[in-house]
Scaffold this motif. Structure first.
Motif, PDB file in Angstrom:
ATOM      1  N   ASN A   1      21.061  -4.843 -36.249  1.00  0.00           N
ATOM      2  CA  ASN A   1      19.978  -4.479 -35.350  1.00  0.00           C
ATOM      3  C   ASN A   1      19.272  -5.721 -34.828  1.00  0.00           C
ATOM      4  OD1 ASN A   1      19.998  -1.462 -35.919  1.00  0.00           O
ATOM      5  ND2 ASN A   1      19.706  -2.303 -37.977  1.00  0.00           N
ATOM      6  N   SER A   2      18.648  -5.575 -33.691  1.00  0.00           N
ATOM      7  CA  SER A   2      17.933  -6.702 -33.120  1.00  0.00           C
ATOM      8  C   SER A   2      16.782  -6.201 -32.260  1.00  0.00           C
ATOM      9  CB  SER A   2      18.868  -7.548 -32.249  1.00  0.00           C
ATOM     10  OG  SER A   2      18.168  -8.601 -31.614  1.00  0.00           O
ATOM     11  N   LEU A   3      15.730  -7.001 -32.195  1.00  0.00           N
ATOM     12  CA  LEU A   3      14.691  -6.797 -31.205  1.00  0.00           C
ATOM     13  C   LEU A   3      15.226  -7.300 -29.873  1.00  0.00           C
ATOM     14  CD1 LEU A   3      11.702  -6.143 -30.461  1.00  0.00           C
ATOM     15  CD2 LEU A   3      11.179  -8.535 -31.008  1.00  0.00           C
ATOM     16  N   THR A   4      15.133  -6.475 -28.833  1.00  0.00           N
ATOM     17  CA  THR A   4      15.672  -6.849 -27.529  1.00  0.00           C
ATOM     18  C   THR A   4      14.560  -6.870 -26.481  1.00  0.00           C
ATOM     19  OG1 THR A   4      16.208  -4.567 -26.887  1.00  0.00           O
ATOM     20  CG2 THR A   4      17.902  -5.815 -28.094  1.00  0.00           C
ATOM     21  N   SER A   5      14.872  -7.466 -25.362  1.00  0.00           N
ATOM     22  CA  SER A   5      13.948  -7.474 -24.224  1.00  0.00           C
ATOM     23  C   SER A   5      14.772  -7.397 -22.943  1.00  0.00           C
ATOM     24  CB  SER A   5      13.095  -8.740 -24.218  1.00  0.00           C
ATOM     25  OG  SER A   5      12.181  -8.730 -23.139  1.00  0.00           O
ATOM     26  N   LYS A   6      14.254  -6.618 -21.986  1.00  0.00           N
ATOM     27  CA  LYS A   6      14.967  -6.434 -20.728  1.00  0.00           C
ATOM     28  C   LYS A   6      14.042  -6.728 -19.558  1.00  0.00           C
ATOM     29  CE  LYS A   6      17.415  -2.996 -17.910  1.00  0.00           C
ATOM     30  NZ  LYS A   6      17.999  -1.629 -17.854  1.00  0.00           N
ATOM     31  N   ALA A   7      14.568  -7.443 -18.554  1.00  0.00           N
ATOM     32  CA  ALA A   7      13.848  -7.697 -17.312  1.00  0.00           C
ATOM     33  C   ALA A   7      14.810  -7.485 -16.155  1.00  0.00           C
ATOM     34  CB  ALA A   7      13.276  -9.113 -17.287  1.00  0.00           C
ATOM     35  N   GLY A   8      14.339  -6.801 -15.118  1.00  0.00           N
ATOM     36  CA  GLY A   8      15.232  -6.539 -13.995  1.00  0.00           C
ATOM     37  C   GLY A   8      14.477  -6.183 -12.733  1.00  0.00           C
ATOM     38  N   ILE A   9      15.237  -6.007 -11.659  1.00  0.00           N
ATOM     39  CA  ILE A   9      14.713  -5.610 -10.357  1.00  0.00           C
ATOM     40  C   ILE A   9      15.493  -4.389  -9.873  1.00  0.00           C
ATOM     41  CG2 ILE A   9      14.439  -6.263  -7.938  1.00  0.00           C
ATOM     42  CD1 ILE A   9      12.530  -7.747  -9.603  1.00  0.00           C
ATOM     43  N   ASP A  10      14.754  -3.353  -9.445  1.00  0.00           N
ATOM     44  CA  ASP A  10      15.379  -2.151  -8.890  1.00  0.00           C
ATOM     45  C   ASP A  10      15.259  -2.168  -7.372  1.00  0.00           C
ATOM     46  OD1 ASP A  10      15.869  -1.368 -11.438  1.00  0.00           O
ATOM     47  OD2 ASP A  10      14.555   0.384 -11.427  1.00  0.00           O
ATOM     48  N   PHE A  11      16.404  -2.054  -6.692  1.00  0.00           N
ATOM     49  CA  PHE A  11      16.438  -1.887  -5.239  1.00  0.00           C
ATOM     50  C   PHE A  11      16.754  -0.416  -4.987  1.00  0.00           C
ATOM     51  CE2 PHE A  11      17.672  -6.259  -6.190  1.00  0.00           C
ATOM     52  CZ  PHE A  11      16.768  -6.974  -5.406  1.00  0.00           C
ATOM     53  N   ALA A  12      15.734   0.360  -4.578  1.00  0.00           N
ATOM     54  CA  ALA A  12      15.836   1.813  -4.597  1.00  0.00           C
ATOM     55  C   ALA A  12      15.800   2.402  -3.188  1.00  0.00           C
ATOM     56  CB  ALA A  12      14.712   2.415  -5.433  1.00  0.00           C
ATOM     57  N   PHE A  13      16.543   3.494  -3.009  1.00  0.00           N
ATOM     58  CA  PHE A  13      16.557   4.257  -1.770  1.00  0.00           C
ATOM     59  C   PHE A  13      16.111   5.680  -2.089  1.00  0.00           C
ATOM     60  CE2 PHE A  13      19.599   0.850  -1.414  1.00  0.00           C
ATOM     61  CZ  PHE A  13      19.392   0.344  -0.130  1.00  0.00           C
ATOM     62  N   ASN A  14      15.025   6.144  -1.443  1.00  0.00           N
ATOM     63  CA  ASN A  14      14.514   7.495  -1.640  1.00  0.00           C
ATOM     64  C   ASN A  14      15.151   8.427  -0.622  1.00  0.00           C
ATOM     65  OD1 ASN A  14      12.402   7.076  -3.777  1.00  0.00           O
ATOM     66  ND2 ASN A  14      11.661   5.612  -2.256  1.00  0.00           N
ATOM     67  N   LEU A  15      15.670   9.546  -1.108  1.00  0.00           N
ATOM     68  CA  LEU A  15      16.492  10.428  -0.275  1.00  0.00           C
ATOM     69  C   LEU A  15      15.876  11.820  -0.162  1.00  0.00           C
ATOM     70  CD1 LEU A  15      19.942   9.502  -1.840  1.00  0.00           C
ATOM     71  CD2 LEU A  15      18.832   8.424   0.114  1.00  0.00           C
ATOM     72  N   GLY A  16      16.224  12.502   0.907  1.00  0.00           N
ATOM     73  CA  GLY A  16      15.801  13.886   1.097  1.00  0.00           C
ATOM     74  C   GLY A  16      14.465  13.990   1.797  1.00  0.00           C
TER      75      GLY A  16
ATOM     76  N   GLY B   1       0.818  -1.203   0.000  1.00  0.00           N
ATOM     77  CA  GLY B   1       0.000   0.000   0.000  1.00  0.00           C
ATOM     78  C   GLY B   1       0.855   1.256   0.000  1.00  0.00           C
ATOM     79  N   TYR B   2       0.251   2.344  -0.479  1.00  0.00           N
ATOM     80  CA  TYR B   2       0.957   3.625  -0.517  1.00  0.00           C
ATOM     81  C   TYR B   2       0.507   4.465   0.668  1.00  0.00           C
ATOM     82  CZ  TYR B   2       2.945   7.949  -2.349  1.00  0.00           C
ATOM     83  OH  TYR B   2       3.671   9.097  -2.520  1.00  0.00           O
ATOM     84  N   LYS B   3       1.453   4.963   1.456  1.00  0.00           N
ATOM     85  CA  LYS B   3       1.156   5.635   2.714  1.00  0.00           C
ATOM     86  C   LYS B   3       1.142   7.164   2.608  1.00  0.00           C
ATOM     87  CE  LYS B   3       1.201   1.539   4.542  1.00  0.00           C
ATOM     88  NZ  LYS B   3      -0.072   0.861   4.878  1.00  0.00           N
ATOM     89  N   GLY B   4       1.230   7.681   1.402  1.00  0.00           N
ATOM     90  CA  GLY B   4       1.220   9.135   1.235  1.00  0.00           C
ATOM     91  C   GLY B   4       2.557   9.712   0.842  1.00  0.00           C
ATOM     92  N   GLU B   5       3.628   8.938   0.990  1.00  0.00           N
ATOM     93  CA  GLU B   5       4.957   9.310   0.515  1.00  0.00           C
ATOM     94  C   GLU B   5       5.772   8.044   0.315  1.00  0.00           C
ATOM     95  OE1 GLU B   5       7.014  11.717   3.334  1.00  0.00           O
ATOM     96  OE2 GLU B   5       7.309  10.084   4.751  1.00  0.00           O
ATOM     97  N   PRO B   6       6.801   8.091  -0.534  1.00  0.00           N
ATOM     98  CA  PRO B   6       7.589   6.884  -0.787  1.00  0.00           C
ATOM     99  C   PRO B   6       8.287   6.382   0.479  1.00  0.00           C
ATOM    100  CG  PRO B   6       8.020   8.555  -2.450  1.00  0.00           C
ATOM    101  CD  PRO B   6       7.237   9.223  -1.367  1.00  0.00           C
ATOM    102  N   ARG B   7       8.455   5.088   0.561  1.00  0.00           N
ATOM    103  CA  ARG B   7       9.250   4.515   1.630  1.00  0.00           C
ATOM    104  C   ARG B   7      10.717   4.848   1.429  1.00  0.00           C
ATOM    105  NH1 ARG B   7       5.090   1.223   0.263  1.00  0.00           N
ATOM    106  NH2 ARG B   7       3.977   0.114   1.939  1.00  0.00           N
ATOM    107  N   SER B   8      11.489   4.740   2.481  1.00  0.00           N
ATOM    108  CA  SER B   8      12.934   4.984   2.347  1.00  0.00           C
ATOM    109  C   SER B   8      13.582   3.947   1.443  1.00  0.00           C
ATOM    110  CB  SER B   8      13.600   4.969   3.731  1.00  0.00           C
ATOM    111  OG  SER B   8      13.111   6.024   4.524  1.00  0.00           O
ATOM    112  N   PHE B   9      13.049   2.712   1.474  1.00  0.00           N
ATOM    113  CA  PHE B   9      13.568   1.639   0.617  1.00  0.00           C
ATOM    114  C   PHE B   9      12.399   0.984  -0.100  1.00  0.00           C
ATOM    115  CE2 PHE B   9      14.462  -2.944   0.099  1.00  0.00           C
ATOM    116  CZ  PHE B   9      15.503  -2.855  -0.813  1.00  0.00           C
TER     117      PHE B   9
END
Length: 260
Positions: A161-176, A109-117
């Protein structure tokens, strides 16, 4: 009885207001821009640590809800490992349209602002462009030796040239204080779906590379002055006051009756 129904209505309104809904976004709200860089290497057929290929990229995106968004990303790859040298500063480009899913907000759930992580998933399709000096290119390897490339010089420069596909996971830290800045670490896999040629489109591990990048993101200020989604205030204070006043009067009358 009328006062009892009034109190129940007030309770129901309070329950409704506890359900959180984000404010409506303007056309240019919730956009961000970021830079990233790291290393990549062909997934199979060689030692990863001996074939690291540095890259740098730019990402521009928008979140439409606290969970779902879209981003356009383009990365340039500078080294030739584990392939032969192609004689260009930038060996390859990969440009993708990515769907982004904030898993932390989806499940927590979203609490009104991003989590720190936060943890997000990304997936999309793109266009891969490889520069080279070989007139023949097969799958993920040049079909000419380095000596043949040297003999050919720059006369037979080709672009594949080639058709490509990307899949990944972002581990993010929100600052400030305003959570306007974000840094993230992103492991990902990128496939050349048709092998930079006329191969059938397929997710083939032998035509893929793994990548580990770190990025820095700035979230532009929204029309309401914040840098992120906010929770809507779903109430009319005058209606609340009108409901609260009879309830308060009823409670006061009840207390007086009990004292008698």
């Amino acid at each position: 009885m009328k006062k009892l129904f009034t109190m129940l209505a007030a309770a129901m309104m309070a329950t409704t207001m506890s359900a959180q809904t984000v404010t409506e976004s303007g056309t240019f709200d919730n956009f961000y821009i970021g830079i990233n860089g790291g290393v990549a290497t062909k997934t199979t057929g060689h030692s990863w640590m001996k074939g690291l290929n540095p890259n740098a990229g730019l990402r521009i995106g928008r979140y439409f809800t606290p969970v779902f968004g879209l981003a356009v990303e383009s990365n340039a790859y500078f080294a030739n490992k584990p392939w032969e040298s192609v004689g260009t500063t930038v060996r390859a480009l990969n440009t993708s349209l990515l769907g982004t899913v904030n898993l932390s907000n989806w499940f927590g759930g979203y609490k009104g602002e991003p989590r720190s992580f936060e943890v997000s998933a990304i997936y999309g399709l793109g266009w891969g462009h490889v520069f080279g000096q070989a007139s023949r290119y097969v799958g993920s390897d040049f079909n000419m030796t380095s000596a043949e490339n040297a003999t050919a010089g720059n006369q037979n420069i080709v672009k594949t040239n080639s058709l490509t596909s990307k899949a990944g996971i972002d581990f993010a830290f929100n600052l400030g204080e305003a959570k306007a800045w974000q840094i993230y670490i992103e492991p990902a896999v990128i496939w050349g779906l048709n092998g930079f040629g006329n191969d059938a489109v397929a997710y083939n591990v032998n035509k893929s590379f793994v990548q580990l990048n770190a990025g820095l993101v700035y979230k532009f200020k929204n029309s309401n002055g914040t840098h992120n989604f906010t929770i809507a205030q779903l109430r009319d204070q005058s209606e609340i006051d009108a409901l609260t006043l009879p309830s308060t009067t009823f409670a006061t009358s009840l207390q007086r009756s009990l004292r008698k």
